[in-house]
Structures are given as C-alpha cells and as structure tokens.
Design an enzyme around this catalytic site. Structure first.
Site, PDB file in Angstrom:
ATOM      1  N   LEU A  92      35.503  35.190  45.231  1.00 63.18           N
ATOM      2  CA  LEU A  92      35.023  36.508  44.823  1.00 63.18           C
ATOM      3  C   LEU A  92      34.112  36.395  43.612  1.00 63.18           C
ATOM      4  O   LEU A  92      34.426  35.677  42.657  1.00 63.18           O
ATOM      5  CB  LEU A  92      36.215  37.401  44.482  1.00 63.18           C
ATOM      6  N   CYS A  93      33.008  37.101  43.633  1.00 63.65           N
ATOM      7  CA  CYS A  93      32.070  37.124  42.513  1.00 63.65           C
ATOM      8  C   CYS A  93      32.033  38.541  41.959  1.00 63.65           C
ATOM      9  O   CYS A  93      31.515  39.449  42.606  1.00 63.65           O
ATOM     10  CB  CYS A  93      30.674  36.697  42.980  1.00 63.65           C
ATOM     11  N   ILE A  94      32.620  38.717  40.782  1.00 64.11           N
ATOM     12  CA  ILE A  94      32.674  40.038  40.160  1.00 64.11           C
ATOM     13  C   ILE A  94      32.654  39.842  38.646  1.00 64.11           C
ATOM     14  O   ILE A  94      33.234  38.883  38.128  1.00 64.11           O
ATOM     15  CB  ILE A  94      33.951  40.791  40.621  1.00 64.11           C
ATOM     16  N   GLU A 251      32.914  38.791  42.084  1.00 63.39           N
ATOM     17  CA  GLU A 251      30.862  38.970  42.144  1.00 63.39           C
ATOM     18  C   GLU A 251      29.910  37.364  41.360  1.00 63.39           C
ATOM     19  O   GLU A 251      30.414  37.301  40.631  1.00 63.39           O
ATOM     20  CB  GLU A 251      30.480  40.444  41.016  1.00 63.39           C
TER      21      GLU A 251
END
Length: 252
Positions: A92-94, A251
C-alpha cells in the site's frame, strides 16, 4: 543482526491491540499472525457500504518496526486489490505510512506523513477512506489510476474500473465464508457503537514511551486482564457464522 524491539514499542502495540478489543472500530477486524509476536498483524478491511467496494473482504498484513511508533508500519494486501494506490505486489502506498522526512518532490506536506501520534486505528481508517477516494496524483498503479479517472470523469459510464472491482469483491466473499465471517452490507451493520466500561481507566498516552513499564503489572494482581485474548483475535464489526458446531472452532 536483527534489531530488538524497544520496550516502548511492545508497550504501545500491547495497548493498541487491547484497545481494539475493548473499543472496536467499524470497518475492519484484526488478529495476530502469531500469539507471541505483537509486531505482525493480520487485518481484514470491509468494503464500505454504498461504494464500489461494498461487501468486499480485503485481507492484509501489517508489520511494525522495532522503534514503533517513531517509525510507521507497512501494509501489504494479501487479497487482490485493483487500486491506484496499491502496487502489484499488494504494498500500500499512502502518505500516512511514509516516514516523516522532508521530500519536496513527493508533493506531500509533512503533516500528511507519519508521526508518533498516529496509530493502527488512524492508519486503517485512512485506508478505508482511500478505497473510495484514491490519490491519483502519484499513483502506485498507473493503469488503475488512468482507469479510475475514466470511470470518475464519465460519471460511471465507463465500466472497466467498476467491473474489475466488483469481480474482486465477489471473489473476496469466498474467503470471508472460509474465515467464518459475515461482511456487513448496510450502514447499520457496518457502524459499531461501543460503550466504554464504567470502570475503565483512561490511558495515559505518555506511558507509551515509559521503558520501565511492566506490561503484566496489574493493580489487583491478576494478570488475566492484561493478556491478549485466548486466540489472539479481535473481531471488529463482524458476525461469526453459526455453523451449528459448539466446539468454538469455529500510497508514492
């Protein structure tokens, strides 16, 4: 040589895990991968009602660094998730999971990145929000980002993105059934209203960084309340399927 976890990290994770059991949060459930390891969790995120992800059951692993909460955890989806902010390998890219360093090229404000006041709740609630409102400015999956923008700009007339999501949601339901979980489909079932126990004492956040804290210390001398649940699980916002077996087995 592996870095040994700090006692403050153990303390923080222990409190957070028990907090999620005592005061559940809608939208996800958590459990430990190994009852003896507080630094690796398995989470299941439920697709929010009235979104493309409604009825979805998306499992992921959360790994915490030895110096947590000074450094952020990482989140990797095990369930296939076609999303602008999820890499092909499930990472996950956050912003909330990015280290608090100055990186002008990222376009992120320092306040959007990780800081020690964040916790598992804020991370997972941010992930749930991200499902329905992707960040397409710096996507991890460019193809998904382009597809999502077409779907959004056409006001749903371009169905390619929507169809992929719905297929993944349908596929994820099989895993929910295998796990004995009924995924909430309505707002009423999805949202949990919890009550704080009358005798619950407030948690002093500064205690997270007290390295001398004894996790098993208890005023009444009973260690049971400070131990993790018997099976290391905290089911949040879910209903176990009653199969008639009372054995309990149930994110960038």
């Amino acid at each position: 040589m592996a870095v040994q976890p700090s006692s403050s990290a153990v303390r923080a994770l222990s409190l957070e895990y028990r907090g999620l059991q005592d005061e559940p949060v809608e939208g996800f459930c958590v459990k430990l991968l190994n009852e003896d390891n507080l630094f690796e969790w398995e989470v299941a995120i439920f697709g929010p009602p009235d979104t493309l992800y409604q009825g979805g059951y998306f499992k992921a692993h959360v790994k915490f660094p030895p110096d947590y909460p000074y450094s952020p955890p990482s989140v990797r989806f095990l369930t296939k998730v076609w999303h602008p902010n999820v890499y092909e390998n499930g990472d996950l890219c956050i912003s909330i999971l990015h280290p608090p360093v100055d990186d002008p090229q990222s376009g992120e404000l320092p306040c959007e990145r990780w800081n020690p006041t964040q916790n598992v709740r804020t991370v997972l609630l941010s992930v749930i929000s991200l499902l329905n409102e992707p960040n397409t400015y710096s996507p991890a999956n460019v193809d998904a980002s382009v597809m999502y923008r077409r779907w959004r700009d056409s006001k749903g007339k371009d169905k390619e993105y929507e169809n992929i999501i719905r297929k993944q949601v349908l596929s994820s339901r099989g895993e929910a059934e295998r796990d004995g979980v009924v995924v909430p489909l309505t707002q009423e079932d999805y949202c949990i209203k919890t009550k704080v126990k009358p005798d619950a004492e407030p948690v002093d956040m500064y205690d997270f960084y007290d390295d001398d804290y004894d996790i098993d210390d208890d005023d009444d001398g009973d260690d049971d309340d400070d131990e993790l649940s018997e099976n290391g699980e905290a089911w949040v916002g879910v209903t176990e399927i009653d199969d008639g077996d009372d054995s309990g087995n149930g994110e960038s």
